[in-house]
Design an enzyme around this catalytic site. Structure first.
Site: not given
Length: 307
Positions: A220, A244, A249, A268, A270-271
């Site tokens: 975060r 990331d 954001e 953001h 990565g997942a």
């Protein structure tokens, strides 16, 4: 029993949700108009909705982090909050290792040379024998520890609970934060954003790091003070950053992070894998069945702690 599910879902997913909920009535309602009669909600419950939800007993966050849904009103209520924590641990750890490797080998330099069709050979780093400091040892931090050990790194891990952790050479407590900073060649943030972690990486924290060290954040934004991080990067107090997760954001087009030569920016992302979505749905389906059967729920959030 009524359960409101917010957000968009295809018909196959809706069928699985209804089946998991058993005899409970499931309503797919993005606006949650019928929240007065809801016993549970999957998704965000803003304060105006929460004020109308007299029967509400359970809220499930489809995300692993709950900072976006844990309002003061929800915190003060007796409503149980669960999350999808663990769903993105594997790809987040992969993203962290990617960013660490890119910083250590200065991959942007190779990419610039490729775009210019220029043969640029240089002496770069290797991770074996270096120290990685993990700020947070939840699901993604623990998976990252195993991956870092596979790269023959020394792993320091800081966690609030003090519980032992596999693949961690030394487990540190909150009072050891300065040591984590001073000894790490790479500091990686995998902790959730809470009142205790917000702004934890300030000017003093970055000044305590090695000037050759890299900073990586995959969980975060907001855990690092952006102004302090920018200053540390510009002044050479740290060597680089792989980001990331960001304080704002989407990252604004005029953000200096985009153009700093020692920064790698990813959105953001990565997942964002199919497997993350599948694991998150599996957690939800399991909890829907538990709720319908009046069994203990999985991934209950400690609302006071924020995770």
């Amino acid at each position: 029993m009524r359960i409101i599910v917010r957000g968009a879902h295809d018909e196959a997913t809706r069928h699985r949700i209804r089946r998991a909920a058993g005899a409970a009535r499931v309503e797919f309602d993005a606006a949650a108009e019928g929240i007065e009669l809801a016993d549970a909600v999957v998704g965000d419950v803003p304060d105006p909705l929460l004020a109308r939800a007299g029967r509400l007993r359970w809220v499930h966050s489809p995300s692993a982090g709950v900072d976006a849904v844990l309002s003061d009103a929800l915190l003060a209520s007796e409503v149980t909050l669960t999350s999808s924590t663990g769903n993105g641990a594997i790809p987040l750890a992969e993203q962290a290792m990617l960013l660490v490797l890119m910083l250590d080998r200065d991959v942007p330099r190779w990419l610039r040379a490729q775009s210019e069709r220029r043969w640029d050979r240089y002496v770069h780093g290797e991770l074996a024998g270096k120290t990685i400091g993990l700020y947070g040892l939840g699901h993604s931090g623990l998976d990252l520890a195993a991956k870092a050990k596979a790269f023959h790194m020394r792993v320091l891990g800081l966690r609030r609970s003090g519980r032992p952790a596999d693949h961690v050479d030394e487990l540190l407590g909150q009072d050891d934060f300065p040591r984590l900073l001073a000894e790490s060649d790479y500091v990686v943030v995998t902790a959730p954003l809470t009142a205790a972690t917000a702004g934890r990486f300030d000017r003093a924290a970055f000044a305590a790091m090695k000037p050759t060290a890299g900073f990586v954040c995959v969980s975060r934004g907001g855990i690092a003070d952006d102004a302090a991080l920018l200053d540390a990067l510009r002044r050479g107090e740290i060597a680089g950053a792989g980001l990331d997760a960001h304080g704002v954001e989407p990252l604004p087009p005029d953000s200096p992070f985009w153009t700093l030569p020692n920064v790698i920016v990813t959105p953001h992302n990565g997942a964002t894998t199919r497997e993350t979505a599948r694991r998150g749905l599996d957690i939800l389906l399991d909890n829907l069945g538990r709720f319908a059967r009046d069994e203990p729920l999985r991934n209950i959030v400690d609302k006071a702690a924020g995770y």
